[in-house]
Design a protein around this motif. Structure first.
Motif, PDB file in Angstrom:
ATOM      1  N   GLY A  47      62.682  40.549 -31.507  1.00  0.00           N
ATOM      2  CA  GLY A  47      62.212  40.479 -32.887  1.00  0.00           C
ATOM      3  C   GLY A  47      60.792  40.013 -33.098  1.00  0.00           C
ATOM      4  N   ARG A  49      56.659  40.131 -33.109  1.00  0.00           N
ATOM      5  CA  ARG A  49      55.729  41.203 -33.435  1.00  0.00           C
ATOM      6  C   ARG A  49      54.893  41.603 -32.218  1.00  0.00           C
ATOM      7  N   ARG A  79      64.170  48.659 -28.561  1.00  0.00           N
ATOM      8  CA  ARG A  79      63.195  48.597 -29.655  1.00  0.00           C
ATOM      9  C   ARG A  79      61.995  49.457 -29.291  1.00  0.00           C
ATOM     10  N   SER A  88      57.999  49.526 -35.919  1.00  0.00           N
ATOM     11  CA  SER A  88      58.988  49.531 -34.839  1.00  0.00           C
ATOM     12  C   SER A  88      60.371  49.825 -35.395  1.00  0.00           C
ATOM     13  N   VAL A  90      64.622  49.353 -34.158  1.00  0.00           N
ATOM     14  CA  VAL A  90      65.492  48.677 -33.197  1.00  0.00           C
ATOM     15  C   VAL A  90      66.870  49.313 -33.254  1.00  0.00           C
ATOM     16  N   SER A  98      68.521  46.371 -37.514  1.00  0.00           N
ATOM     17  CA  SER A  98      67.403  45.701 -38.184  1.00  0.00           C
ATOM     18  C   SER A  98      66.942  44.504 -37.371  1.00  0.00           C
ATOM     19  N   GLN A  99      65.689  44.119 -37.576  1.00  0.00           N
ATOM     20  CA  GLN A  99      65.145  42.972 -36.865  1.00  0.00           C
ATOM     21  C   GLN A  99      65.852  41.668 -37.228  1.00  0.00           C
ATOM     22  N   ILE A 102      68.779  41.310 -35.026  1.00  0.00           N
ATOM     23  CA  ILE A 102      68.422  40.934 -33.659  1.00  0.00           C
ATOM     24  C   ILE A 102      68.071  39.448 -33.599  1.00  0.00           C
ATOM     25  N   ARG A 103      67.312  38.968 -34.578  1.00  0.00           N
ATOM     26  CA  ARG A 103      66.930  37.551 -34.566  1.00  0.00           C
ATOM     27  C   ARG A 103      68.159  36.656 -34.656  1.00  0.00           C
TER      28      ARG A 103
END
Length: 538
Positions: A47, A49, A79, A88, A90, A98-99, A102-103
């Motif tokens: 996640g 940048r 990703r 990006s 994922v 979605s990011q 993932i986080r």
């Protein structure tokens, strides 16, 4: 466990695939070869940048893909980074995700500890978070946060209420002046349009009355049309007897005379709609009322409908001022109740923190001793009292330590060296999941030069600790020390190579003699390097 990592078209990496083992995986190579970038790719996958300029020149996109083996099964995360847009995407098991998702998963998958982590460790705020993370009952933190949020909500409503009160109170005199002027005229919704309609009706009726009278005057004037027609009819009767050719004219005049008599009758009665249904308001009254409304509009500089709405708004604002005292009293009751609840939660939390601080300090000292610190090292937590609300103190833990006998306790961020911070960080990571019996559920540990600033006998202690930790959960370790690389279950060499004037980063898994050769290089090469490598591989 991170079983497989594949990186394509990222910076100097064209296509690299690393298959990790359980236990300790080391990544070694010359400075600048791209070791840390391998781990940065993992952060991107999780996640973080990354700029579009890091996509390998000539490629449309870069991608990082990993296979994680979890207790519930295998999970593939991929990703991609677009070179054109910098955006990006994922995927989880080939399904677009979605990011934020993932986080949320990250803490279960990897724990990345780098030199940046040392900087965080020097932050008092991070030290407070560390202590809180070791609380046996994490619900105490949730309770504190929830009750603080409730109190803040009450305080925010109170703040808004007071701000509105102050704003309206400043305008009270003007509002009362406007109310007085409006009440004197007392305009009604749609009144102006109704008056204009009535004014038109009254003017039409006035004109109609005049026309009726004029018509009657024509019929009954000094030489009235009816009398003239009667005389004309009488004369035409004589003429038609003497001259039969005028018979048709006589009949026409007689018919006209009868029509005029009928008209006279109807004009005397007048039209049915000529009567005024509202005899209480004549044209003068209407015009006088319209003048009052126009005067009010000029005075307040608003349309009549706006003035009617303004009256309602003024009444509401003045009523608000009158009722505000009661509202504030009720909010004060809410505020006191919320403050008491917060204070009770903080009392329980602060008590638990102090107990956890004592236990954690002992455990940290044990770990630090294993990591080569003096047996006299002491660690404890001091508490900074942060007032969240009058009477409600949040005790935030701050790491204090005495590295050598005879020194006063000092904040960790004031006197610790880089090597000491590295070992402190390793001690905390070791303790982080030490009570979790399900090793398969533990995240993979990633250490990026956690050995910075240490050497000698201390290095041996750190190596032993890393090896013990790797036996508990998978570890990826970047190191420049052969003493640490020699403990690996799997060893990867990261190096640059130039092919056809293009630079590539390679990542090769080393076996047998290759490992010995790399350890020798890390030890300085030559006979001394070969001897140390041989010793490490015994």
């Amino acid at each position: 466990m991170l079983e497989l990592l594949r990186i394509r078209n990222l910076a100097l990496i064209e296509d690299v695939e690393l298959e990790f083992s359980p236990g300790l995986n080391t990544l070694t190579g010359e400075t600048g070869a791209g070791k840390s970038f391998i781990l940065r790719a993992v952060d991107f996958l999780m996640g973080e940048r990354m700029e579009a300029k890091l996509v390998r020149p000539g490629a449309e996109k870069a991608s990082v893909e990993a296979l994680f083996v979890l207790p519930e099964g295998e999970t593939v995360i991929r990703r991609e980074l677009s070179a054109e847009t910098g955006r990006s995407r994922v995927f989880i098991n080939d399904t677009l995700s979605s990011q934020p998702t993932i986080r949320d998963m990250r803490s279960r998958l990897v724990v990345h500890t780098s030199q940046h982590g040392q900087q965080k460790l020097m932050s008092p705020a991070f030290q407070a978070e560390v202590l809180d993370s070791f609380l046996p009952n994490q619900a105490l933190l949730t309770e504190r946060n929830d009750r603080f949020a409730i109190l803040n909500d009450v305080l925010e409503r109170k703040k808004q209420l007071l701000a509105k009160f102050d704003d309206i109170e400043k305008q009270r005199d003007f509002l009362e002046y406007q109310k007085k002027e409006i009440d004197k005229v007392n305009p009604q919704p749609g009144e102006e349009d109704e008056l204009e309609d009535r004014k038109k009706i009254l003017k039409d009726r006035e004109r109609a009355g005049e026309c009726l009278q004029n018509a009657l005057d024509v019929l009954h004037g000094e030489i009235g049309l009816l009398d003239a027609m009667t005389l004309l009819t009488r004369e035409m009767e004589i003429i038609s007897r003497l001259f039969p050719g005028f018979e048709d004219d006589r009949e026409a005049i007689e018919e006209l005379r009868m029509m005029l008599h009928d008209l006279d009758s109807r004009l005397r009665k007048g039209p049915k709609n000529l009567d005024d249904p509202d005899e209480n308001m004549n044209l003068d009254d209407v015009e006088e009322r319209l003048f009052e409304l126009a005067k009010l509009k000029r005075k307040l500089r608003r349309g009549l409908d706006e003035i009617v709405n303004l009256k309602t708004e003024i009444d509401e604002n003045l009523s608000f001022l009158d009722a505000c005292a009661l509202d504030l009293k009720n909010l004060k009751i809410e505020e006191d109740r919320a403050a008491r609840a917060l204070k009770e939660a903080l009392t329980r939390l602060n008590r638990a923190r102090k107990k956890a601080a004592k236990e954690l300090s002992i455990r940290i000292v044990d770990e630090l001793t294993d990591l080569g610190f003096s047996e006299h090292v002491k660690v404890n937590f001091e508490f900074d009292n942060r007032e969240l609300y009058p009477g409600c103190e949040d005790h935030r833990g701050r790491l204090m330590w005495v590295p050598n006998p005879g020194q006063a306790p000092q904040p960790l961020d004031k006197i610790a060296s880089g090597g000491e911070l590295s070992r402190f960080l390793l001690a905390l990571v070791t303790l982080r999941d030490s009570d979790n019996p399900d090793h398969d559920a533990l995240p993979s540990l990633i250490f990026d030069e956690v050995d910075a600033g240490i050497g000698g006998l201390t290095l041996n202690s750190v190596g032993a600790k890393l090896r013990d930790l790797a036996d508990r959960q998978q570890m990826l370790l970047i190191t420049h020390w052969p003493q640490l690389a020699g403990k690996a279950d799997r060893h990867f060499l990261i190096q640059k190579e130039v092919v056809n004037d293009e630079t590539y980063t390679r990542c090769d898994r080393l076996e047998n003699s290759q490992i010995k050769q790399e350890l020798s290089r890390m030890a300085g090469g030559g006979d001394q390097g070969d001897a140390l490598a041989a010793q490490l591989l015994k």
